[in-house]
Scaffold this active site. Structure first.
Site, PDB file in Angstrom:
ATOM      1  N   ASN A 161      48.473  44.612  32.110  1.00  0.00           N
ATOM      2  CA  ASN A 161      47.149  44.112  31.756  1.00  0.00           C
ATOM      3  C   ASN A 161      46.476  44.864  30.617  1.00  0.00           C
ATOM      4  O   ASN A 161      45.747  44.263  29.821  1.00  0.00           O
ATOM      5  CB  ASN A 161      46.255  44.161  33.000  1.00  0.00           C
ATOM      6  CG  ASN A 161      44.881  43.598  32.740  1.00  0.00           C
ATOM      7  OD1 ASN A 161      44.719  42.391  32.545  1.00  0.00           O
ATOM      8  ND2 ASN A 161      43.867  44.462  32.705  1.00  0.00           N
ATOM      9  N   TYR A 203      44.784  39.305  36.198  1.00  0.00           N
ATOM     10  CA  TYR A 203      43.779  39.364  35.137  1.00  0.00           C
ATOM     11  C   TYR A 203      44.340  39.201  33.729  1.00  0.00           C
ATOM     12  O   TYR A 203      43.669  39.506  32.750  1.00  0.00           O
ATOM     13  CB  TYR A 203      43.051  40.714  35.213  1.00  0.00           C
ATOM     14  CG  TYR A 203      42.690  41.133  36.615  1.00  0.00           C
ATOM     15  CD1 TYR A 203      41.747  40.425  37.356  1.00  0.00           C
ATOM     16  CD2 TYR A 203      43.326  42.221  37.222  1.00  0.00           C
ATOM     17  CE1 TYR A 203      41.436  40.794  38.655  1.00  0.00           C
ATOM     18  CE2 TYR A 203      43.020  42.593  38.519  1.00  0.00           C
ATOM     19  CZ  TYR A 203      42.076  41.875  39.231  1.00  0.00           C
ATOM     20  OH  TYR A 203      41.776  42.238  40.512  1.00  0.00           O
ATOM     21  N   LEU A 204      45.577  38.706  33.579  1.00  0.00           N
ATOM     22  CA  LEU A 204      46.244  38.752  32.283  1.00  0.00           C
ATOM     23  C   LEU A 204      45.598  37.844  31.235  1.00  0.00           C
ATOM     24  O   LEU A 204      45.586  38.170  30.051  1.00  0.00           O
ATOM     25  CB  LEU A 204      47.720  38.379  32.441  1.00  0.00           C
ATOM     26  CG  LEU A 204      48.558  39.267  33.364  1.00  0.00           C
ATOM     27  CD1 LEU A 204      50.022  38.851  33.312  1.00  0.00           C
ATOM     28  CD2 LEU A 204      48.404  40.740  33.017  1.00  0.00           C
ATOM     29  N   GLN A 244      40.446  51.557  28.939  1.00  0.00           N
ATOM     30  CA  GLN A 244      41.653  50.758  29.162  1.00  0.00           C
ATOM     31  C   GLN A 244      41.446  49.340  28.631  1.00  0.00           C
ATOM     32  O   GLN A 244      41.221  48.398  29.401  1.00  0.00           O
ATOM     33  CB  GLN A 244      41.988  50.725  30.653  1.00  0.00           C
ATOM     34  CG  GLN A 244      42.373  52.086  31.223  1.00  0.00           C
ATOM     35  CD  GLN A 244      42.414  52.087  32.734  1.00  0.00           C
ATOM     36  OE1 GLN A 244      41.444  51.725  33.399  1.00  0.00           O
ATOM     37  NE2 GLN A 244      43.529  52.512  33.298  1.00  0.00           N
ATOM     38  N   GLU A 297      51.063  43.274  42.546  1.00  0.00           N
ATOM     39  CA  GLU A 297      49.787  43.806  42.996  1.00  0.00           C
ATOM     40  C   GLU A 297      48.698  42.791  42.637  1.00  0.00           C
ATOM     41  O   GLU A 297      48.268  42.694  41.503  1.00  0.00           O
ATOM     42  CB  GLU A 297      49.451  45.148  42.340  1.00  0.00           C
ATOM     43  CG  GLU A 297      48.221  45.782  42.986  1.00  0.00           C
ATOM     44  CD  GLU A 297      47.287  46.514  42.020  1.00  0.00           C
ATOM     45  OE1 GLU A 297      46.455  47.299  42.500  1.00  0.00           O
ATOM     46  OE2 GLU A 297      47.368  46.285  40.805  1.00  0.00           O
ATOM     47  N   ASP A 328      51.380  45.893  37.999  1.00  0.00           N
ATOM     48  CA  ASP A 328      49.979  46.244  38.219  1.00  0.00           C
ATOM     49  C   ASP A 328      49.020  45.140  37.769  1.00  0.00           C
ATOM     50  O   ASP A 328      49.206  44.553  36.702  1.00  0.00           O
ATOM     51  CB  ASP A 328      49.680  47.531  37.438  1.00  0.00           C
ATOM     52  CG  ASP A 328      48.281  48.060  37.670  1.00  0.00           C
ATOM     53  OD1 ASP A 328      47.978  48.421  38.824  1.00  0.00           O
ATOM     54  OD2 ASP A 328      47.501  48.110  36.695  1.00  0.00           O
ATOM     55  N   ASP A 349      42.026  45.634  27.535  1.00  0.00           N
ATOM     56  CA  ASP A 349      42.985  44.631  27.996  1.00  0.00           C
ATOM     57  C   ASP A 349      43.804  44.089  26.834  1.00  0.00           C
ATOM     58  O   ASP A 349      43.293  43.849  25.732  1.00  0.00           O
ATOM     59  CB  ASP A 349      42.250  43.466  28.655  1.00  0.00           C
ATOM     60  CG  ASP A 349      41.921  43.731  30.110  1.00  0.00           C
ATOM     61  OD1 ASP A 349      41.804  44.911  30.485  1.00  0.00           O
ATOM     62  OD2 ASP A 349      41.754  42.749  30.855  1.00  0.00           O
ATOM     63  N   HIS A 392      47.328  55.091  46.573  1.00  0.00           N
ATOM     64  CA  HIS A 392      46.692  56.005  45.628  1.00  0.00           C
ATOM     65  C   HIS A 392      45.280  55.592  45.256  1.00  0.00           C
ATOM     66  O   HIS A 392      44.567  56.349  44.601  1.00  0.00           O
ATOM     67  CB  HIS A 392      47.548  56.094  44.362  1.00  0.00           C
ATOM     68  CG  HIS A 392      47.694  54.773  43.665  1.00  0.00           C
ATOM     69  ND1 HIS A 392      48.519  53.775  44.142  1.00  0.00           N
ATOM     70  CD2 HIS A 392      47.122  54.276  42.547  1.00  0.00           C
ATOM     71  CE1 HIS A 392      48.444  52.728  43.344  1.00  0.00           C
ATOM     72  NE2 HIS A 392      47.608  53.006  42.367  1.00  0.00           N
ATOM     73  N   ASP A 393      44.869  54.388  45.609  1.00  0.00           N
ATOM     74  CA  ASP A 393      43.527  53.897  45.309  1.00  0.00           C
ATOM     75  C   ASP A 393      42.621  54.055  46.528  1.00  0.00           C
ATOM     76  O   ASP A 393      43.041  54.508  47.584  1.00  0.00           O
ATOM     77  CB  ASP A 393      43.587  52.430  44.890  1.00  0.00           C
ATOM     78  CG  ASP A 393      44.179  52.245  43.504  1.00  0.00           C
ATOM     79  OD1 ASP A 393      44.031  53.155  42.665  1.00  0.00           O
ATOM     80  OD2 ASP A 393      44.795  51.189  43.260  1.00  0.00           O
ATOM     81  N   ASP A 436      43.151  57.719  33.899  1.00  0.00           N
ATOM     82  CA  ASP A 436      43.297  56.950  35.135  1.00  0.00           C
ATOM     83  C   ASP A 436      44.669  57.222  35.743  1.00  0.00           C
ATOM     84  O   ASP A 436      45.381  56.311  36.146  1.00  0.00           O
ATOM     85  CB  ASP A 436      43.102  55.451  34.866  1.00  0.00           C
ATOM     86  CG  ASP A 436      43.073  54.628  36.157  1.00  0.00           C
ATOM     87  OD1 ASP A 436      42.796  55.205  37.231  1.00  0.00           O
ATOM     88  OD2 ASP A 436      43.339  53.405  36.088  1.00  0.00           O
TER      89      ASP A 436
END
Length: 542
Positions: free
Chosen positions: A106, A208-209, A172, A246, A204, A174, A311-312, A64
């Site tokens: 994350n 969602y942590l 990835q 973000e 980043d 978490d 970049h996304d 990624d």
């Protein structure tokens, strides 16, 4: 205009997003590197950049593009070494610029030694660094973000004998922020890079942590409590450095990430970005006016960050379903242009490579309240390659010249990490820094002019913001940016038809056109102008 000392630097800065692998290859291996970026710092300084934002440079399998980290305390060897990074930071600071890097809290790569140890031994202390379950039904209210590639937020691992949690790719996993050791580890990561001299972090995927049953596992109170801990750590030990958030959320949901000025210094304004494109295509400012009116006030020491592309994919998560269908229909008619809930295109192709529309979008970027961020290559009008996997089509090599490999690398062309853009209208032979640098009317020199003009206009950097006649003529986005010393009227004709504009003034004098002195004009009582299709003007009022 020199930066004002009583205004935080980040509220006056123009940011520039760099992918190291894409920028400049100094050693001929086909990949950009830290020394390559160092060689091009003078270009960024001349462009007018105040702060460089580096995408991840950590060791990574690059599943990624580096957001899958395998070691938080080193540099990917392809990019260089820690000594190279120290040299880069020094060189940036010598030029009066700043540099921030990505902090990916994350998740890690599934190749990270922590995760590998967790797989190998259920009793390993690293097992609790991640989130596990015997069932894939936990946290069922959490949405799947990468809809095109992931069917679940859980993935079964045979070796571990359990499911592990991931909000992004299954490669990835978490991290488990309920574990005090993980929270302490991330403070250590921050300390390590701040001690190397960086000026802060773009942080980043912060919503969602933490995970809690019965919630959507986003924006939880535990998340904010931990982020405030990070801010206290930074303020106590590294004053003057920043945290940029973000959080791809609605404005009212991003507002808590600023706290009482004690959480993030800055946050991206995600919902305004698609509405800039929507307004230009529709010739109607209504959606942009609505989202900015919906945006709550933030503490005085905080700042929004505005951007057009990055970049996304151009994310369409923070629009209505009807607006998303409109954007896909207008801007991504081909299926390959779409990705997840977004559009994988660069700025110039999105706006039909029309200099009027591109200028209009950039004018909004540089005059709306907040600090602007430029994505590398957009200042010269780079194209994209939708045939490449995922978002790689907007991450191709920077185009420096019309020669071999666009001046990006001396490697054999087949060794480049990604193919060059060579499409009609966007070929590197025509769209490159060298060619545009020598053309006074080029997109590059126009971008330089916008940046330098903004820097010299205190009202555009730190002034208040007021809509002028909102909705009276939907084709116009008109607003006043004002300080005690200056008032600037920013006018934008979003349509393909000429539009009149009239505005009562309490002062008599000369209206200065900040972008074209030849268009200055006297005014007495009422300002009247006619705006050509897609025209914009920055007018300093008497």
């Amino acid at each position: 205009m020199a930066q004002t000392s009583n205004v935080p630097w980040y509220k006056q800065a123009v940011f520039y997003e760099v992918i190291v692998r894409a920028f400049y290859d100094s050693d001929g291996d086909g990949h950009g590197d830290l020394w390559g970026l160092m060689h091009r710092l003078d270009y960024l300084q001349r462009l007018g950049i105040d702060c460089i934002w580096l995408l991840p440079i950590y060791p990574s399998p690059l599943r990624d593009d580096g957001y899958d980290i395998a070691d938080y305390y080193n540099v990917l060897p392809t990019y260089g070494s820690l000594d190279d990074f120290k040299a880069l930071v020094k060189a940036v600071h010598q030029r009066g610029m700043r540099i921030i890097t990505d902090l990916v809290l994350n998740h890690t790569s599934d190749q990270h030694p922590w995760f590998q140890a967790a797989l190998a031994d259920r009793n390993s202390p690293y097992r609790d660094y991640y989130v596990w379950s015997d069932s894939d039904r936990k946290y069922k209210d959490a949405r799947i973000i990468f809809l095109d590639t992931e069917k679940s937020n859980w993935t079964w691992n045979e070796q571990a004998g359990q499911f592990y949690w991931h909000r992004f790719y299954s490669s990835q996993p978490d991290l488990n922020f309920d574990n005090p050791a993980v929270r302490a580890e991330m403070l250590n990561v921050m300390r390590f890079w701040l001690d190397l001299g960086i000026d802060g972090f773009r942080t980043d995927a912060v919503p969602y942590l933490f995970e809690r049953e019965g919630t959507n596992c986003e924006n939880l109170p535990e998340t904010h409590a931990y982020l405030k801990e990070l801010r206290r750590f930074m303020d106590d030990n590294y004053p003057g450095r920043i945290l940029l958030c973000e959080a791809n959320q609605w404005p009212e949901d991003v507002r808590p990430y600023f706290g009482d000025g004690d959480e993030f210094h800055m946050g991206f304004h995600f919902p305004s970005m698609p509405r800039i494109f929507m307004s230009i295509r529709a010739g109607d400012a209504s959606s942009l006016i609505d989202i900015l009116d919906r945006t709550p006030a933030i503490p005085d020491n905080c700042q929004w960050c505005n951007f057009l592309r990055n970049h996304d994919e151009l994310t369409l998560e923070m629009v209505t379903p009807e607006e998303r269908e409109y954007m896909w229909r207008e801007y991504a008619p081909e299926p390959r242009m779409r990705l997840n809930l977004g559009i994988r295109r660069r700025l110039a192709p999105l706006l039909d490579n029309d200099p009027r529309k591109i200028g209009l979008a950039n004018s909004l970027l540089f005059t709306l309240p907040g600090s602007p961020i430029i994505y590398y290559g957009d200042e010269i009008g780079m194209g994209d390659n939708i045939q490449l996997f995922d978002r790689n089509g907007v991450r191709t090599p920077m185009q420096w010249t019309g020669g071999l490999n666009a001046g990006f690398s001396d490697a054999a062309p087949e060794k480049l990490y990604a193919p060059l853009i060579d499409d009609t209208g966007y070929t590197y032979r025509a769209v490159n820094v060298a060619r545009e640098d020598s053309d006074p009317n080029s997109r590059l020199n126009f971008t330089r002019k916008l940046i330098s003009t903004r820097k010299q206009a205190p009202a555009l950097v730190r002034g208040g913001f007021t809509w002028v006649q909102p909705g009276q003529n939907p084709a116009l986005a008109a607003y006043l940016r004002a300080t005690d010393e200056q008032s600037v009227l920013a006018l934008h004709n979003l349509s393909d038809q000429a539009q009149p504009f009239a505005f009562s003034l309490s002062h008599t004098g000369v209206v200065r056109d900040l972008l074209d002195a030849a268009k200055d004009f006297p005014v007495e009582g009422e300002l009247r102008v006619s705006l050509a299709p897609y025209e914009f003007r920055w007018l300093e009022l008497p």
